[in-house]
Design an enzyme around this catalytic site. Structure first.
Site, PDB file in Angstrom:
ATOM      1  N   HIS A  32      49.736  39.551  32.729  1.00  0.00           N
ATOM      2  CA  HIS A  32      49.242  40.699  31.970  1.00  0.00           C
ATOM      3  C   HIS A  32      49.760  41.995  32.598  1.00  0.00           C
ATOM      4  O   HIS A  32      49.797  42.113  33.814  1.00  0.00           O
ATOM      5  CB  HIS A  32      47.709  40.684  31.970  1.00  0.00           C
ATOM      6  CG  HIS A  32      47.074  41.704  31.092  1.00  0.00           C
ATOM      7  ND1 HIS A  32      47.337  41.808  29.745  1.00  0.00           N
ATOM      8  CD2 HIS A  32      46.169  42.681  31.368  1.00  0.00           C
ATOM      9  CE1 HIS A  32      46.622  42.803  29.234  1.00  0.00           C
ATOM     10  NE2 HIS A  32      45.909  43.344  30.200  1.00  0.00           N
ATOM     11  N   ASN A  59      43.302  49.358  31.405  1.00  0.00           N
ATOM     12  CA  ASN A  59      43.707  48.212  30.617  1.00  0.00           C
ATOM     13  C   ASN A  59      43.912  48.620  29.164  1.00  0.00           C
ATOM     14  O   ASN A  59      43.480  49.694  28.744  1.00  0.00           O
ATOM     15  CB  ASN A  59      42.637  47.122  30.715  1.00  0.00           C
ATOM     16  CG  ASN A  59      43.130  45.771  30.281  1.00  0.00           C
ATOM     17  OD1 ASN A  59      44.307  45.587  30.024  1.00  0.00           O
ATOM     18  ND2 ASN A  59      42.241  44.812  30.201  1.00  0.00           N
TER      19      ASN A  59
END
Length: 97
Positions: A32, A59
């Protein structure tokens, strides 16, 4: 502080709701991409007898996730591979004549 794009193993991010995440066992298999935006220290770490240092990560999962879209993860031990793949951009202004 500059901003850095980093790769991380997001397995513990999926259930994060707040505080400083310091998983003892986390794969360093990176899966990620996130943005490292700062750092700090807070809370008490009995093993270290002092505050826990952490990275602040932004994020892409929206403001309803984590702490308004941010994640705090322990700093200094490459937890979940966060220190393994880091990149940044240096912008240089040039004159055109």
């Amino acid at each position: 502080m500059d901003l850095f794009a980093v790769a991380i193993n997001a397995v513990f991010m999926q259930t994060y709701i707040g505080g400083v995440s310091c998983p003892y066992i986390c794969s360093r298999r990176l899966d990620h991409g996130v943005l490292l935006v700062g750092y700090g220290s807070a809370g008490y770490a009995p093993v270290r007898m002092k505050e826990k240092p952490y990275w602040i990560i932004k994020n892409s999962w929206g403001e309803k996730w984590g702490e308004n879209g941010f994640y705090k993860i322990c700093r200094g031990r490459n937890v979940c591979g966060v220190d393994s793949m880091v990149s940044t951009v240096a912008a240089v202004q040039t004159s055109t004549q």
